[in-house]
Design an enzyme around this catalytic site. Structure first.
Site, PDB file in Angstrom:
ATOM      1  N   GLY A 100       8.791   4.100  -6.859  1.00  0.00           N
ATOM      2  CA  GLY A 100       8.554   3.911  -5.514  1.00  0.00           C
ATOM      3  C   GLY A 100       8.004   2.399  -5.124  1.00  0.00           C
ATOM      4  O   GLY A 100       7.146   1.886  -5.703  1.00  0.00           O
ATOM      5  N   CYS A 101       8.079   2.187  -3.874  1.00  0.00           N
ATOM      6  CA  CYS A 101       7.757   0.840  -3.466  1.00  0.00           C
ATOM      7  C   CYS A 101       6.222   0.737  -3.254  1.00  0.00           C
ATOM      8  O   CYS A 101       5.695  -0.165  -3.986  1.00  0.00           O
ATOM      9  CB  CYS A 101       8.238   0.221  -2.060  1.00  0.00           C
ATOM     10  SG  CYS A 101       8.113   1.794  -0.966  1.00  0.00           S
ATOM     11  N   TYR A 102       5.596   1.646  -2.629  1.00  0.00           N
ATOM     12  CA  TYR A 102       3.949   1.745  -2.423  1.00  0.00           C
ATOM     13  C   TYR A 102       3.457   1.864  -3.927  1.00  0.00           C
ATOM     14  O   TYR A 102       2.530   1.066  -3.950  1.00  0.00           O
ATOM     15  CB  TYR A 102       3.640   2.914  -1.489  1.00  0.00           C
ATOM     16  CG  TYR A 102       3.950   2.515  -0.002  1.00  0.00           C
ATOM     17  CD1 TYR A 102       3.316   1.557   0.750  1.00  0.00           C
ATOM     18  CD2 TYR A 102       4.719   3.477   0.781  1.00  0.00           C
ATOM     19  CE1 TYR A 102       3.575   1.243   2.112  1.00  0.00           C
ATOM     20  CE2 TYR A 102       4.842   3.154   2.102  1.00  0.00           C
ATOM     21  CZ  TYR A 102       4.103   1.905   2.879  1.00  0.00           C
ATOM     22  OH  TYR A 102       4.319   1.860   4.238  1.00  0.00           O
ATOM     23  N   PRO A 103       3.824   2.697  -4.765  1.00  0.00           N
ATOM     24  CA  PRO A 103       3.233   3.095  -5.781  1.00  0.00           C
ATOM     25  C   PRO A 103       3.328   1.735  -6.760  1.00  0.00           C
ATOM     26  O   PRO A 103       2.177   1.506  -7.463  1.00  0.00           O
ATOM     27  CB  PRO A 103       4.103   3.969  -6.631  1.00  0.00           C
ATOM     28  CG  PRO A 103       4.550   4.758  -5.157  1.00  0.00           C
ATOM     29  CD  PRO A 103       4.962   3.900  -4.168  1.00  0.00           C
ATOM     30  N   THR A 104       4.209   0.869  -6.741  1.00  0.00           N
ATOM     31  CA  THR A 104       4.486  -0.372  -7.235  1.00  0.00           C
ATOM     32  C   THR A 104       3.057  -1.456  -7.046  1.00  0.00           C
ATOM     33  O   THR A 104       2.447  -1.712  -7.914  1.00  0.00           O
ATOM     34  CB  THR A 104       5.711  -1.134  -7.192  1.00  0.00           C
ATOM     35  OG1 THR A 104       6.820  -0.060  -7.700  1.00  0.00           O
ATOM     36  CG2 THR A 104       5.696  -2.442  -7.988  1.00  0.00           C
TER      37      THR A 104
END
Lengths: 368, 368, 368, 368
Positions: C151-155
């Protein structure tokens, strides 16, 4: 091939730096900066960290070690660098206005407040709008050449007008050449450069639109000159620039009075005749630009939009006939920093040096 | 006094709600909504929490309990509410296009796709642009009156053109009435209303500008109608709307061919003659609007800018002569939701009911 | 090599299309779309006109003609395509959340509301965060592999936390593992995808910032999982997402309680000790990422900023110690659509197929 | 009543000018400016044309003709104006930081680099956060009083924290007072003032978000001071400011460790227990602020958003418990120029002079 940039830390210079560092034919880049001489490019543009790094040299050092030199200095301060390049035998592509008026020193002096320092250079320079002068650039490039890279507004405006005033289409031009051509243009903020000022202070220009320099912007004579050359006749142009809250892009909405034979009768409501005649004119535009690598004449139903050319070297064009039947409305969109500045300069380099004209300019626009 | 709003949850309706809740003469507000009937206004607009609160009723309930009714419904769905108001004897101020064309049903039907439902109402309605029809509104307001509140674009466009085509200035008008008047207008996104759609999706319209509905926007006939009334002659108008990434505001840049006697000779560069003639025209504009509470003709050196009228009911106007000496360039700025919609509707109410015309419209624009 | 994209017309799919069309190893692209099947990609994204053009096929046709398949579908609808790819023997890189939780079906089901359809696939899939799992991706790629793209946030969050919780640095980790790690993150609007909705309607989100899904965003368990894997210990994470008025980018501001031995004494004012200890920690971060092609640990004096990674696959990281001496503040910036989605997916493809990891991902960020 | 403004041409001064000119108790406004002395306010802010007009005098002239003086000067340059006002017997409301630290000269000197010039003034001044000191302001206002108007960040931060650390609620506070309170705040650009600089240059800050002055912003000690006063105990605060591309607004996202007795057990997914406990805490917040005219504790389902308080003096607050069960997340939104500066200063004037506390502060926020 070694490319050099004088004035690498302004916005146009930094865009040249970014684009040339990805150009397949450019093996080395050398940079100079007056403001940051002795510093490093990645300190001025931290986005380049670990990707584009290097010392900011003196302009002389750039000239001495380059095969082609780009100059992204302010107007009226860099003519001697052109002279130095000619002496050394390297092409000089100037992004300032200094070489946009050929031998017409009077117009340049009136608008830029300074006479030519090396008048003979201006006799041998070429105005680098490929869609107007590609052949000339190619022919002259056998010797070291000074190229005057076009202004941002003149690029978007001229490309929208050219097919309508050209004789090349055969027969009479679309445009009633006796009427002034109106260019209503809107630019993003990067056109104002890197130096902070009230006009570009976020709180003063965000969430708002306004015109500026109405009837007094110095791109007016450049636009008039371009379309007059294409028409082979002195044409009148009315040019109004505006500032919009966006980083990049220029949208030009152009009003062209149609010649009698191209007019249709006025309609209360969009009509089939409007659509048919518009399709006919669109075909002429498509044909005019059929071999151009960076001009897209849009199909029916699409309007030029700056976010559809953002980061690319494309100029998008849409054509329309007004309800009154007598006026052609053309809209064009460019990225002011690419086709309007650094991209076009690289396109000129590609032509000068015989590279594929699209080399280094393959960025594809995404809507966001 | 009780004011009622039909369609209170759309953007124009919510602006009416906000402004009327601070109006010194309005003791009570009653609201209705089709989409949110039975809900509460502060649930739809949480910014109103604890300030403006209340049930969203049926339109009928609003009509039955109000002294004046504002309608902010979509076009072509609310005519019967006007009829109900006339029957009940309360003024009806319609922010849709339904009552903007008086008895010219043909134009309305062509552009809005529907015939009049109550044709007789349109004979007794008035087009609520105070700068054009203030006297008429006052005179007719002795009986319940239907007021067709102007469109946003037509407001900004008409106010910029009026002085140039009016006979009221004495002598011949500035404008060469045989030439089409070009209106190049740019709007903020709130003009598109509250319903989400691709065109107003943030990622698709932010950081970009584009035209839309070129040669086919239905505000064209309304603008033509207004300026023709002022000129007492059918004039041609070319109108091109654009969308810019900003919440509020409409900037109109208007190109008007000057009559022979007003022209000056073309100049290569801004001249003293331009400045003097422009000052003369500016005086005419100032004089034309000298009694208008919401029109500001800007002094030399200023251009209309949307952030200088934001949240206010003002229309700012600047005038310029182009370098070619034959074209007047006028720029106007309004807040599309205030002078272009809710504010102007309240200005109309103030005139109808004999209040101070500025009541409830005292918001002062701040640049940010 | 032929790359296929399922779901090519959503924002992530279109970014994949754009980036892969410039990838030096991709000879052909085949695209599919459920919403626009039978249409053409350039009709959905007119910015691609004349550059990327092609029919939008059925997903099956894409699978049958590709060497690697990217899936940019919504969550919980595409698992059978992964199965089909495994059967056909082609790698499947999934940008949805479906393969981000390996065999932890319980967490996936709780947050995404659906059980695994092909549980055995999840035992053989790999979570495609190269900075965590590069070796594993390489090793497993000898057989067709399902990669769950992060996911974008987790990256952005995980990359900021990894060095602080890793044992790899030798000795005890910086982070007091008993305290929750706080991730305060801000995203641009493209993260919300292409479908219009109230939250992403320009007039409702422009010129404003707000949190959303506080204590309930489904990237929380993915972040916790990543940093727990790195720490080899179950860690607690507090994650708060916000929406800011910008097209691209995620900024994460991360608060990490330091272990006793890393703390310094609180200072009233920034101190030399703070600076020295921060430099020490910065060195650890630099060392941790020294071989990573897309992570930049910023030098002293710079903070992560989304416009300095825009359009690139970089993650910028800055580290700071708070005045209280006991908390490490880490800021990270990524382009949510590149390193946070399409770019990282291509990075995974490059690893899977043994290409240069930077292939196709050379875009250089410009500040505007 | 005559109100005077020293420093009327900066952003805070201009907002004071705008708001006070609509204040029902203010009969006359007198303005001064160092930068534009001798000029006129409407030349500096053309949006005021025809509405707020007047000469820009010397500060002395303002002091001599006013019943209350607002000072919107930079920090550390205006103390003698306070002294002059005290001598003349008029209240002095200072929007700079000079009177925010009472007799704690050490902290002021450390962060603002200057000692007190008139130390005795600081013993008699009051910190003008009405929600903390209303009673004190009222009591002291029988004599001329110096009010130190709070900083923008400290206002939004303190209001979010107060109920969690106050003893006033009875029983133990929500907050585990031994843990640092984390304030992650995002500001619009107007907080940076009117002077152009690189950080606020449109092209450098638009379409992007970034932190600045991490662990070193001088609002940190002011925040710590406020919440420590409320807690009657020295508390630790971690404060990280960010700049977002918006004109106005501050959003604070606040992380507060709950005391043991307020914690709930961690949940994998939002739970009923979370919701119930959150409702309980929300009630405490509502109760704490039940008599405050400008604080709104938002109902369940709403988050603080800057566009819902824009142009108003409101502070919106939402409360949440994190999934881990041990952390309270509070979000607050204010308009940095209103509740964060000019509006709060007027609220202080209203209290000082016994006016209705909401006088002149009735602006209602609209989402766009």
């Amino acid at each position: 091939m070694v490319a050099g940039i004088i004035g690498a830390t302004g916005y146009a210079g930094a865009e040249l730096t970014r684009l040339l560092s990805g150009h397949p034919e450019v093996k080395k880049l050398v940079l100079s900066s007056v403001s940051f001489e002795g510093g490093r490019i990645e300190d001025v543009y931290p986005g380049f960290l670990g990707i584009i790094t290097g010392d900011l040299l003196k302009a002389e050092d750039v000239i001495n070690s380059s095969d082609v030199v780009f100059s992204a200095l302010p107007h009226a301060v860099g003519e001697h660098f052109a002279a130095a390049c000619m002496e050394k035998g390297v092409h000089y592509i100037d992004l300032s206005a200094d070489f946009r008026f050929d031998d017409d020193e009077k117009v340049y002096a009136a608008w830029y407040g300074k006479n030519y320092q090396f008048p003979e250079l201006h006799k041998k320079s070429v105005y680098g709008l490929p869609e107007l002068n590609r052949q000339k650039i190619k022919e002259l490039s056998v010797k070291p050449l000074v190229v005057g890279n076009p202004g941002c507004y003149p690029t978007g405006a001229s490309l929208g007008v050219f097919p309508a005033v050209s004789k090349a289409l055969g027969g009479s031009p679309l445009c009633d050449l006796a009427s002034p051509i109106i260019i209503n243009a809107v630019s993003g903020t990067s056109g104002g450069g890197r130096e902070p000022s009230r006009s570009f202070h976020y709180s003063e220009c965000a969430d708002s639109i306004a015109p500026y320099k109405v009837a007094s912007h110095r791109h007016s004579p450049e636009i008039a000159r371009n379309i007059s050359k294409m028409a082979e006749k002195a044409l009148q142009v009315i040019f109004t620039p505006h500032l919009a809250p966006m980083n990049r892009g220029i949208l030009s909405t152009i009003y062209i009075a149609l010649r009698e034979e191209w007019r249709i009768k006025a309609a209360m409501f969009p009509s089939k005749e409007m659509e048919d005649k518009t399709a006919e004119i669109r075909s002429l535009y498509e044909n005019f630009y059929k071999d151009e690598p960076f001009v897209r004449v849009l199909p029916q139903g699409l309007f030029a939009a700056t976010n559809r050319v953002r980061h690319s070297n494309y100029c998008d064009i849409s054509v329309h006939i007004d309800l009154n039947g007598s006026t052609l409305i053309v809209t064009t969109a460019i990225d002011n920093m690419i086709k309007g500045a650094a991209g076009q300069a690289i396109q000129n380099m590609n032509i000068l040096l015989g590279f594929n004209e699209k080399s280094g300019l393959e960025a594809i626009p995404m809507v966001f």
